[in-house]
Scaffold this motif. Structure first.
Motif, short mmCIF file in Angstrom:
data_model
loop_
_atom_site.label_atom_id
_atom_site.label_comp_id
_atom_site.label_asym_id
_atom_site.label_seq_id
_atom_site.Cartn_x
_atom_site.Cartn_y
_atom_site.Cartn_z
N UNK A 176 0.83 -1.20 0.00
CA UNK A 176 0.00 0.00 0.00
C UNK A 176 0.87 1.25 0.00
N UNK A 177 0.66 2.10 -0.97
CA UNK A 177 1.36 3.40 -1.05
C UNK A 177 2.87 3.26 -0.92
N UNK A 178 3.43 2.24 -1.56
CA UNK A 178 4.88 2.05 -1.56
C UNK A 178 5.43 1.32 -0.35
N UNK A 179 4.57 0.77 0.50
CA UNK A 179 5.01 0.05 1.70
C UNK A 179 4.40 -1.35 1.74
N UNK A 180 5.17 -2.29 2.26
CA UNK A 180 4.60 -3.56 2.66
C UNK A 180 3.93 -3.30 4.00
N UNK A 181 2.69 -3.70 4.14
CA UNK A 181 1.90 -3.41 5.33
C UNK A 181 1.28 -4.70 5.84
N UNK A 182 1.28 -4.88 7.15
CA UNK A 182 0.64 -6.04 7.76
C UNK A 182 -0.30 -5.57 8.85
N UNK A 183 -1.46 -6.18 8.91
CA UNK A 183 -2.33 -6.02 10.07
C UNK A 183 -1.95 -7.15 11.01
N UNK A 184 -1.65 -6.80 12.26
CA UNK A 184 -1.18 -7.79 13.21
C UNK A 184 -2.08 -7.85 14.42
N UNK A 185 -2.09 -8.99 15.07
CA UNK A 185 -2.77 -9.17 16.34
C UNK A 185 -1.71 -9.54 17.36
N UNK A 186 -1.65 -8.79 18.46
CA UNK A 186 -0.70 -9.09 19.52
C UNK A 186 -1.14 -10.37 20.23
N UNK A 187 -0.23 -11.33 20.38
CA UNK A 187 -0.57 -12.61 21.01
C UNK A 187 -1.13 -12.41 22.41
N UNK A 188 -0.54 -11.50 23.18
CA UNK A 188 -0.95 -11.30 24.57
C UNK A 188 -2.14 -10.35 24.73
N UNK A 189 -2.51 -9.65 23.66
CA UNK A 189 -3.60 -8.68 23.72
C UNK A 189 -4.49 -8.77 22.48
N UNK A 190 -5.10 -9.91 22.22
CA UNK A 190 -5.92 -10.01 21.01
C UNK A 190 -7.10 -9.04 21.02
N UNK A 191 -7.55 -8.62 22.22
CA UNK A 191 -8.66 -7.68 22.31
C UNK A 191 -8.30 -6.30 21.79
N UNK A 192 -7.00 -6.03 21.60
CA UNK A 192 -6.58 -4.75 21.05
C UNK A 192 -7.01 -4.61 19.59
N UNK A 193 -7.35 -5.73 18.96
CA UNK A 193 -7.75 -5.69 17.56
C UNK A 193 -6.55 -5.57 16.66
N UNK A 194 -6.76 -5.54 15.36
CA UNK A 194 -5.62 -5.46 14.45
C UNK A 194 -4.93 -4.10 14.53
N UNK A 195 -3.61 -4.14 14.53
CA UNK A 195 -2.78 -2.94 14.49
C UNK A 195 -2.02 -2.97 13.17
N UNK A 196 -1.76 -1.82 12.60
CA UNK A 196 -1.10 -1.75 11.30
C UNK A 196 0.40 -1.55 11.48
N UNK A 197 1.17 -2.36 10.76
CA UNK A 197 2.63 -2.36 10.87
C UNK A 197 3.24 -2.24 9.49
N UNK A 198 4.15 -1.29 9.29
CA UNK A 198 4.90 -1.19 8.05
C UNK A 198 6.10 -2.12 8.12
N UNK A 199 6.37 -2.79 7.01
CA UNK A 199 7.46 -3.77 6.96
C UNK A 199 8.41 -3.45 5.81
N UNK A 200 9.66 -3.93 5.91
CA UNK A 200 10.63 -3.78 4.84
C UNK A 200 10.45 -4.85 3.76
N UNK A 201 9.82 -5.95 4.11
CA UNK A 201 9.62 -7.06 3.17
C UNK A 201 8.20 -7.59 3.31
N UNK A 202 7.78 -8.34 2.32
CA UNK A 202 6.42 -8.90 2.30
C UNK A 202 6.24 -9.90 3.43
#
Length: 123
Positions: free
Chosen positions: A63-89
């Motif tokens: 997305x927009x020149x970035x590899x992006x992942x929606x992540x769920x924290x193992x210890x806090x799944x109730x936090x919902x998905x958080x968006x993380x920019x990555x250097x690789x797919x």
């Protein structure tokens, strides 16, 4: 992401607050004292970091020149998905350790969860 009154554990000399998240303490900016609060994050506040919070990729895209992942924290799944920019797919289901390098606190009183949830989007 919400933090209960027990999770805001103190104030540092530079004005940041110590917050307990998933059994770890992190420091984030904010004027919140020890009470329920929202932890607000931009994608740039989360970084892949060995030894960080264990998480799993729930979705991945380019997305927009970035590899992006929606992540769920193992210890806090109730936090919902958080968006993380990555250097690789990344692929759905990949394990990633995530560090927190920013963010800020807002009191839950008078601030809607929708406002806090919107703070997890890319900026």
């Amino acid at each position: 992401m919400t933090c209960s009154s027990d999770d805001v554990t103190g104030r540092l000399p530079d004005g940041r607050r110590r917050v307990r998240i998933g059994g770890r303490e992190v420091a984030v900016p904010g004027r919140v004292e020890s009470r329920p609060a929202w932890l607000c994050l931009h994608a740039r506040d989360l970084v892949p970091q060995p030894g960080g919070f264990p998480s799993r990729v729930s979705a991945a895209r380019y997305e927009d020149g970035y590899h992006v992942a929606d992540i769920l924290l193992d210890d806090l799944p109730e936090a919902g998905p958080l968006t993380l920019r990555l250097d690789a797919r990344a692929a759905t289901g990949d394990a990633i350790e995530v560090g927190l390098r920013g963010g800020w606190m807002l009191p839950r009183e008078g601030a809607s969860p929708l406002l806090a949830a919107r703070r997890t989007e890319l900026a």
